[in-house]
Design an enzyme around this catalytic site. Sequence first.
Site, PDB file in Angstrom:
ATOM      1  N   ASP A  70      34.378  -6.242  33.827  1.00 22.39           N
ATOM      2  CA  ASP A  70      33.661  -5.384  32.896  1.00 22.39           C
ATOM      3  C   ASP A  70      33.857  -3.927  33.303  1.00 22.39           C
ATOM      4  OD1 ASP A  70      31.410  -4.454  31.065  1.00 22.39           O
ATOM      5  OD2 ASP A  70      31.229  -6.630  30.871  1.00 22.39           O
TER       6      ASP A  70
ATOM      7  N   HIS B 139      27.279  -0.875  30.643  1.00 26.59           N
ATOM      8  CA  HIS B 139      27.574  -2.167  30.016  1.00 26.59           C
ATOM      9  C   HIS B 139      27.745  -3.265  31.069  1.00 26.59           C
ATOM     10  CE1 HIS B 139      30.035  -5.267  27.989  1.00 26.59           C
ATOM     11  NE2 HIS B 139      29.464  -4.840  26.854  1.00 26.59           N
TER      12      HIS B 139
ATOM     13  N   SER C 126      28.752  -9.661  23.928  1.00 24.10           N
ATOM     14  CA  SER C 126      28.803  -9.341  25.355  1.00 24.10           C
ATOM     15  C   SER C 126      27.517  -9.751  26.054  1.00 24.10           C
ATOM     16  CB  SER C 126      29.020  -7.832  25.556  1.00 24.10           C
ATOM     17  OG  SER C 126      30.322  -7.458  25.209  1.00 24.10           O
TER      18      SER C 126
ATOM     19  N   ASN D  14      32.764  -8.719  18.275  1.00 19.77           N
ATOM     20  CA  ASN D  14      31.699  -8.191  17.419  1.00 19.77           C
ATOM     21  C   ASN D  14      32.199  -7.657  16.087  1.00 19.77           C
ATOM     22  OD1 ASN D  14      29.962  -8.690  19.576  1.00 19.77           O
ATOM     23  ND2 ASN D  14      30.194  -6.622  20.403  1.00 19.77           N
TER      24      ASN D  14
END
Length: 747
Positions: A72, A107, A267, A196
Amino acid sequence: MVNFRNALVAWSCLLSLGVAQAQWAGLTPWSPPWLSPPLSDWQRANQLQQLGGARWLAQGVNGHGVIVAVLDTGLNRQVADFANWQRVLPGINAIDGSQNVQDESGHGTQVASLLAAPINGAGVVGVAPMATLLPIKVVAGDLASSAAVTAGLQAAQRAGARVVNMSLAATGPTATQALKELAATDRTLVVVAAGNQGQPEAAWPARYAGTAWAQGTMLVVGAVDVNRQLASFSNQAGSAAAHYLVAPGVNIQGAGTSGTLTLSGTSQATPAVSGAAALLLSKWPYLRASQVGAILLQTADDLGAPGVDPVYGHGLLNIDRALSPVGSFTYRTARGVTFTVPLSSGRVLSSQPRVASPQAFQGLITQVFDAHGRHFTRDEGQALAARTRLRLDTLLGQDGLLGELSLRPLGAGLLGWSYQAQTRPTQSPRGPWGPADPFSPQAKAPLAQFHAWQWRSPTQAGAPTGWQVAVGDGGTATMALGAGSLSGLDGIQHTAWAPQEWQSWLASPLIGLSPKHRLGAIGVPLAPGWQLRGAWLNPQADDSQARGRLQATELHHEGPGHRLNLNFSVLDEHGFLGGYSREPLGLNQQTRTVGVTLAGAWQLDTHWALGLQWTRADSPAPANHGLLLASTRLLADGHAVGLMRRDTWVPGDRLSLTHQAPLRASQGSLTYQVIDQVDPDTGVPHYAEHTVQLKPEARERLTELRYTRPDGPGRQWAVALAWRVHPDHDATASAELALGLSYNIRF
């Protein structure tokens, strides 16, 4: 033919003295000190609570020992959730090769917290709070190159990661070769966000999950809201439906660069699945990646169209179901024989042999394997620990409930009786095994029915030993067998010194191992006062509990003021002296028991009568079957004595005192082969032996005081007070005191 029915109005109460020492099923779970998360942690643990994982934390299933790589934006170790937390490995920067994994966007930190934030009162609780995190930075700004993702996957493999979380998506094929290499090992499960874009197909690299080379080692995760509806932004399952499931992904709160951070997306759904995989691997380290994936998919809650569909795939992640056994339990033996019991099969009323104590099988614990090869601990000894309680039907007994009032001459040498009643013992429906346990007393007993007919050739009064034929159902054998059986057309008067309530214990106790039987019996006169009887008892078909077919031969003698009875019985039983289990425990096989009972009743004078009974039972060693490795011959004995006085206060009343010692094993053992542990790395079982000694340390003794009083034509009172010591031959069980009252009316 005339039909009769006895109406019964009954009341009972039960007082148990002391505290029974109940043994609970299963093993005591490990309870580490961090299992009480602060309220602030729980308030933000919405994923964990929604997905049913909370109760497993209380059992020590927490991801311990599993390395989870998070590819990530990095990790901010200064946030409260991870500050000074030792289960975070030094990070890897797959972009420049350094160890700088500082997270600028938050994130990666939020994803990591949803997956494995510890229980420290500082923030959220991750799905696998004791898993070891390996932060791998592959995203610079908003972009992750294929080369960085490839380097990150390779680093995860070298570090021994069992789970790789990829909350990222690309528009085209990414890190293909690295994913193939991971898939070939079947050791690391790769969990990838669906993307997404709100498209009918998952993005890359999630779309690789449906390829042949992935071999089930990749899972694709979509997002749903609190109403279990697919989020509008979430990509659907599409061609990856066979490897697709969903998790909460809307307004998910986790750790950020400072304080908490709330985000929505696939996510945020992905770490829930990665955390669930870590839980499985912490409990069963020997599972392959493809097995973990299959378990999570199979146990998901179906959403959308029935079955696997192109929108929701397999449905919503269910951690509770994923950690529970699936499909069946398989019992393994060292000789390579296995026995599989479907979890959907009907209930079995397991119990120890009645001549043994519920404590006999204590410690009989083995490991069994579900359909995915995961081991679970089964306390078979607890399943075989059946306990009984004094109730109205056991206190007054069938003989007492029927009473003499139901007996009626029908003419031509025919006697008949019928009984139908519904009793309501005042006991709690909850026992030490829970409300669904078959041995727990029920608040309302089922309807009981007995019917029997007996024909006898006319004989001289006082010497009723002529020809006799009897048939019946509902367990009426004691009316035709034993020293207390009904006999003669003047049986009502004749039983004044051999009362009908003595029938059950003046007969062979092996009759009780053929419950609710159908009876056929014949008596042949040999000489004045002597009769030879033969009887056949067939139980009702029931594969859920022990049942026995009994053949009995009796030599019966009656003379002035006395009765003698010698009974020889052969019990062919599907079970073992009332004990029963599923096939692997070996108590559901055919066994044979031979019993001898000597009983008699004597009229001491005008008012007093005495009754005695002694029984010896012999069962050859049952065959080795299932886990039953060896066994020895079982011997059991029992006895009873009773004293009765008639016409004590009013004509026709009876006051009796009885003392019974039910059949109890004097020798016998069963040796089982069990799995006492399973190698955590290989899943290979280790076998051991456990021997069950059937001879109890104590003997049950039941003392009963009973008074029966007529209340006019066709009416009768009966009251019984019983004191039971060492119930079920259990030295640790509380004594029981019970009072029963019945009022019989014939109409």
